[in-house]
Design an enzyme around this catalytic site. Sequence first.
Site, PDB file in Angstrom:
ATOM      1  N   ARG A 165       0.935  -1.068  -0.112  1.00 18.17           N
ATOM      2  CA  ARG A 165      -0.331   0.391  -0.233  1.00 18.17           C
ATOM      3  C   ARG A 165       0.960   1.550   0.242  1.00 18.17           C
ATOM      4  O   ARG A 165       1.681   1.108  -0.054  1.00 18.17           O
ATOM      5  CB  ARG A 165      -1.413   0.243   1.121  1.00 18.17           C
ATOM      6  CG  ARG A 165      -2.094  -1.276   1.204  1.00 18.17           C
ATOM      7  CD  ARG A 165      -2.923  -1.011   2.509  1.00 18.17           C
ATOM      8  NE  ARG A 165      -2.486  -1.212   3.358  1.00 18.17           N
ATOM      9  CZ  ARG A 165      -1.872   0.012   4.829  1.00 18.17           C
ATOM     10  NH1 ARG A 165      -2.138   0.880   4.365  1.00 18.17           N
ATOM     11  NH2 ARG A 165      -1.430  -0.914   5.543  1.00 18.17           N
ATOM     12  N   TYR A 199      -1.040  -3.058  -7.088  1.00 15.08           N
ATOM     13  CA  TYR A 199      -1.142  -4.521  -5.470  1.00 15.08           C
ATOM     14  C   TYR A 199      -2.520  -4.367  -4.768  1.00 15.08           C
ATOM     15  O   TYR A 199      -3.232  -2.935  -4.775  1.00 15.08           O
ATOM     16  CB  TYR A 199      -0.436  -3.529  -5.004  1.00 15.08           C
ATOM     17  CG  TYR A 199       0.090  -4.237  -3.241  1.00 15.08           C
ATOM     18  CD1 TYR A 199       0.551  -5.088  -3.173  1.00 15.08           C
ATOM     19  CD2 TYR A 199      -0.611  -3.254  -2.465  1.00 15.08           C
ATOM     20  CE1 TYR A 199       0.455  -5.546  -2.139  1.00 15.08           C
ATOM     21  CE2 TYR A 199      -1.073  -3.824  -0.579  1.00 15.08           C
ATOM     22  CZ  TYR A 199      -0.191  -5.192  -1.251  1.00 15.08           C
ATOM     23  OH  TYR A 199      -0.593  -5.926   0.226  1.00 15.08           O
ATOM     24  N   LYS A 257      -9.276  -2.804   1.940  1.00 12.72           N
ATOM     25  CA  LYS A 257      -9.282  -0.995   3.097  1.00 12.72           C
ATOM     26  C   LYS A 257     -10.150   0.318   1.936  1.00 12.72           C
ATOM     27  O   LYS A 257     -10.433   0.408   3.546  1.00 12.72           O
ATOM     28  CB  LYS A 257      -8.247  -0.535   2.804  1.00 12.72           C
ATOM     29  CG  LYS A 257      -6.481  -2.349   3.191  1.00 12.72           C
ATOM     30  CD  LYS A 257      -6.978  -2.256   4.351  1.00 12.72           C
ATOM     31  CE  LYS A 257      -6.013  -2.991   5.007  1.00 12.72           C
ATOM     32  NZ  LYS A 257      -6.225  -3.898   5.920  1.00 12.72           N
ATOM     33  N   HIS A 291     -11.047  -2.675  12.022  1.00 12.73           N
ATOM     34  CA  HIS A 291      -9.515  -2.971  11.286  1.00 12.73           C
ATOM     35  C   HIS A 291      -9.446  -3.919  12.471  1.00 12.73           C
ATOM     36  O   HIS A 291      -8.949  -4.197  12.697  1.00 12.73           O
ATOM     37  CB  HIS A 291      -8.607  -2.040  11.036  1.00 12.73           C
ATOM     38  CG  HIS A 291      -7.222  -3.083  10.684  1.00 12.73           C
ATOM     39  ND1 HIS A 291      -6.071  -2.448  10.488  1.00 12.73           N
ATOM     40  CD2 HIS A 291      -7.448  -3.791   9.252  1.00 12.73           C
ATOM     41  CE1 HIS A 291      -5.151  -3.466  10.426  1.00 12.73           C
ATOM     42  NE2 HIS A 291      -6.066  -4.026   9.517  1.00 12.73           N
ATOM     43  N   SER A 331      -0.468  -3.797  11.759  1.00  8.07           N
ATOM     44  CA  SER A 331      -0.129  -5.013  10.638  1.00  8.07           C
ATOM     45  C   SER A 331       1.469  -5.386  11.265  1.00  8.07           C
ATOM     46  O   SER A 331       1.983  -5.244  12.952  1.00  8.07           O
ATOM     47  CB  SER A 331       0.111  -3.910   9.062  1.00  8.07           C
ATOM     48  OG  SER A 331      -0.409  -3.604   9.008  1.00  8.07           O
ATOM     49  N   CYS A 353       0.929  -8.164  13.467  1.00 11.82           N
ATOM     50  CA  CYS A 353       1.116  -8.712  15.159  1.00 11.82           C
ATOM     51  C   CYS A 353       0.268  -9.741  15.011  1.00 11.82           C
ATOM     52  O   CYS A 353       0.048 -10.191  16.035  1.00 11.82           O
ATOM     53  CB  CYS A 353       0.902  -7.615  15.693  1.00 11.82           C
ATOM     54  SG  CYS A 353       1.658  -6.202  16.156  1.00 11.82           S
ATOM     55  N   ASP A 403      -9.704  -9.053   9.272  1.00 15.03           N
ATOM     56  CA  ASP A 403      -9.088  -8.422   8.993  1.00 15.03           C
ATOM     57  C   ASP A 403     -10.167  -7.160   9.046  1.00 15.03           C
ATOM     58  O   ASP A 403      -9.879  -5.825  10.239  1.00 15.03           O
ATOM     59  CB  ASP A 403      -8.535  -7.821   6.946  1.00 15.03           C
ATOM     60  CG  ASP A 403      -7.453  -7.587   6.948  1.00 15.03           C
ATOM     61  OD1 ASP A 403      -7.201  -6.646   8.079  1.00 15.03           O
ATOM     62  OD2 ASP A 403      -7.891  -6.462   6.181  1.00 15.03           O
ATOM     63  N   ARG A 425       1.654 -12.449  -1.008  1.00 11.08           N
ATOM     64  CA  ARG A 425      -0.392 -12.770  -0.417  1.00 11.08           C
ATOM     65  C   ARG A 425      -0.128 -13.057  -1.173  1.00 11.08           C
ATOM     66  O   ARG A 425      -0.231 -14.069  -2.140  1.00 11.08           O
ATOM     67  CB  ARG A 425      -0.320 -11.461  -0.493  1.00 11.08           C
ATOM     68  CG  ARG A 425      -0.175  -9.998  -0.185  1.00 11.08           C
ATOM     69  CD  ARG A 425      -0.225  -9.707   1.015  1.00 11.08           C
ATOM     70  NE  ARG A 425       0.282  -8.349   1.631  1.00 11.08           N
ATOM     71  CZ  ARG A 425      -0.609  -8.398   3.058  1.00 11.08           C
ATOM     72  NH1 ARG A 425      -1.772  -8.455   3.162  1.00 11.08           N
ATOM     73  NH2 ARG A 425      -0.228  -6.543   3.466  1.00 11.08           N
TER      74      ARG A 425
HETATM   75  C1  OXD Z   1      -3.041  -4.558   6.735  1.00 14.50           C
HETATM   76  C2  OXD Z   1      -3.199  -5.323   5.099  1.00 14.50           C
HETATM   77  O1  OXD Z   1      -1.700  -3.882   5.631  1.00 14.50           O
HETATM   78  O2  OXD Z   1      -4.290  -6.755   5.655  1.00 14.50           O
HETATM   79  O3  OXD Z   1      -3.456  -4.002   7.167  1.00 14.50           O
HETATM   80  O4  OXD Z   1      -2.885  -5.879   4.446  1.00 14.50           O
HETATM   81 MN    MN Z   2      -5.198  -5.713   7.702  1.00 16.94          MN
END
Ligand code: OXD
Ligand code: MN
Length: 593
Positions: free
Chosen positions: A70, A198, A207, A227, A249, A251, A278, A376
Site C-alpha cells: 500500500r 497491488y 481497505k 480493522h 500490521s 502482529c 481483517d 500475498r
Molecule cells: C494491512 C493488510 O496492511 O491487511 O493491514 O493488508
Molecule cells: Mn489489515
Amino acid sequence: MADKLQELKAWVKSCAELCQPDEIVWINGSEEQKKRLEREAVASEEIVALHPKKLPGCFWHRTAINDVARTEHLTYVCTRKKEEAGPNNNWMSPREAYEKASEYFRGSMKGRTMYVIPFSMGPVGSIFSKVGVELTDSRYVVLNMLIMSRAGDAVLNQLKKKPEFTKCLHSKAELDITKRLILHFPEDNTIWSVNSGYGGNVLLGKKCLSLRIASHQARQEGWMAEHMLIMGIEEPNGHIEYIAAAFPSACGKTNLAMLIPPSGLKRKGYRIWTVGDDIAWMRIDTDGSLWAINPEAGFFGVAPGTNMKSNPMMVKTIKKNTIFTNVLLKPDKTVWWEGADGPVPLKGTDWQGRPWQPGMTDEQGKPILGAHPNSRFTAPIVNCPTASFRLQQHHGVPISAIVFGGRRAHLAPLVYQSFNWQHGVFVGATMASERTAAQVGKVGEVRRDPMAMLPFCGYNMADYFSHWLGMGAKMTNPPKIFHVNWFRTDENGKFLWPGFGDNLRVLEWILERCNNTAGAVKTPIGYIPKVNEIDKRGLHLPKENMEKVFSISRKEWREELKGIKEFFREFGEDLPDELWQEYKALKKRLGGA
Ligand code: OXD
Ligand code: MN
C-alpha cells in the site's frame, strides 16, 4: 418500467468515455466466466497456472517491482473541508483530485477491456452489507475480487431493490508510481485508484471501501467499521463466544483468528471458529449488544512466515483456488516463500521474475529473497477448516469482548482489562507498537496506531474517538474492552510469552471476565489476572516469566504518558474531553513526579 440500474449504467458509460476501453464486460459471478478469464489471463501472462494436482485452481502473479505494498503517501481522503479528513489523512480537495486523476485515467484503457464488477461486502441483502461496483482494466483484480467479495448478478439484483453503491474506478494505466493516486471521496461515495496493481491499492472493496469509506458511513449511520479480526471460541457444551480484535500490521492477527488450542488446554475441548481476519462491521442490535460481520469473503494474507507452526489452518486454506502474488515459483509449478514448511528449494523464479537460488546476495551482500516480504495469497474463507458456520448469516455474531493489542517489548503486560467503555476507548486510542529490526527506522521507536485504524480511518480521528464514545453510550450490554501484548521481552530481548496457540490461555481469562467467573487485580492501568488465573497446564514457562510478563512499571508508564499527550495534542480542540479525562485519571493513578 424505469430501468432500476439507470444510475449505474450512466456512470459506467461516463467512466468508459473517460478511460476509452475497447470493450466492456460485466462480471456475472458464473464459474464459466471465471474460467474464461483465468484462461485469458494465463494466455496474456498476467498469471501462471500452478500444478493442477498439487495446487488445483491456483495461480501465480507478480506485480511491478515498485508496486508491492500500500502506498500511504499517495492515498488521499478528498472532502470539501480539510478538517473533515483530520491530521491522520492526506487531503486533497475533490475538485483538484478529480482533475488530476482524470488526466491519468483519460484513455488509460485503450486496447484493454473494462470489467464491471458488482460486488457486495457482506452477505448479499444483509442489513450490514454495502454494495460497490468496481470498474477495472485488470483481470487480476477481477479474479481477486471474485475471491474477496460476493460478486456478480446476485448483487445487480440487490441493486435493483436498493440502488445505492460505492463507485469504484480502477485503472492500472501505466503502473507509473509518479502518477499513482488512491483517492477516496466519502461525500460522493466514490473511490478512484490509478497506476497501481497491488492488492491493497486496487481491490477496492477491501481497505478503501470496507474501512475508509465505510468508517465515514458508519459514523453517519451509527455503526462501526473496524480493522479487526473476529473469532469464535466454542466450549465443549457448544456455547460459543465471539471476540473482535485490532492489532497493527505484523502482529499476527490472521494467525490468532485461526488459532489451534495448545496441547495443555486440549482436554478442555475448545474449538476455534474463524469469522474474519481483517475487517469487522459492527452494529448494535435490539438486545443492546454489539453484533459483527466480516464483510469479506476471502483472506488477503502475508505469505512469508506462514507455515504449519505459525498457522496450520492457513496452510490448509491455501491449497486450492488461491492466487499467490510475489512469491517464489518453483520449477514444479508450486510456490515457496521465506519461512515456508519444508526444505528451501534449490532453484526457482523469484518475485522479480529472475532465476533464483538459495544463498544469492546483492551488491551489498544482503540475501536476495525468493518471495517479497509483503508477498500475498488470496484465498476463499470457505477453504479454511475453521471457517465459522455463521459466515453467511445476515445477522452476524454477538461480540463479548473487544481486544486491542500492540507490539511492546516493554510496558504493556500480557493482558489487562479496561475499567469501563470510556477507559477502553482511551486504551484503544493510545495503542502503539514499537518498531522492530524488520522495519526501517529507529528500533524501539513507538508508533501510535489507534485501534489499528491510523491508515484506514476515512475521516478525522478525533471525531472517530467521539463516535466510539457515543456507541458505548448507546449499548446496554457493551463488549468489555481488553489490551493484550504477546511481544514482551526480557532484558536479553527474548520473548517472555510463547504466543501462537498459547494465546488461548489469555482469551480464556478474557471470556471468564466477560462472564464474571474470573477474579482480577486492580492496577493503575486496568485489571490484570490474579496469580494462577491463567491456566498454565502444559505451558512449562519459568515462574519469573509470568511475573515479568505481568509487571507494570510506574516509571515506564509515566514516560508513556508523555507520548500520549504529544499524540493527543495533534488533534487540538477536536479531541473529545473524555480522553483527556482518562489521561488525567491515569496520571493520577500512576502517582509520583
Ligand atoms: C494491512 C493488510 O496492511 O491487511 O493491514 O493488508
Ligand atoms: Mn489489515
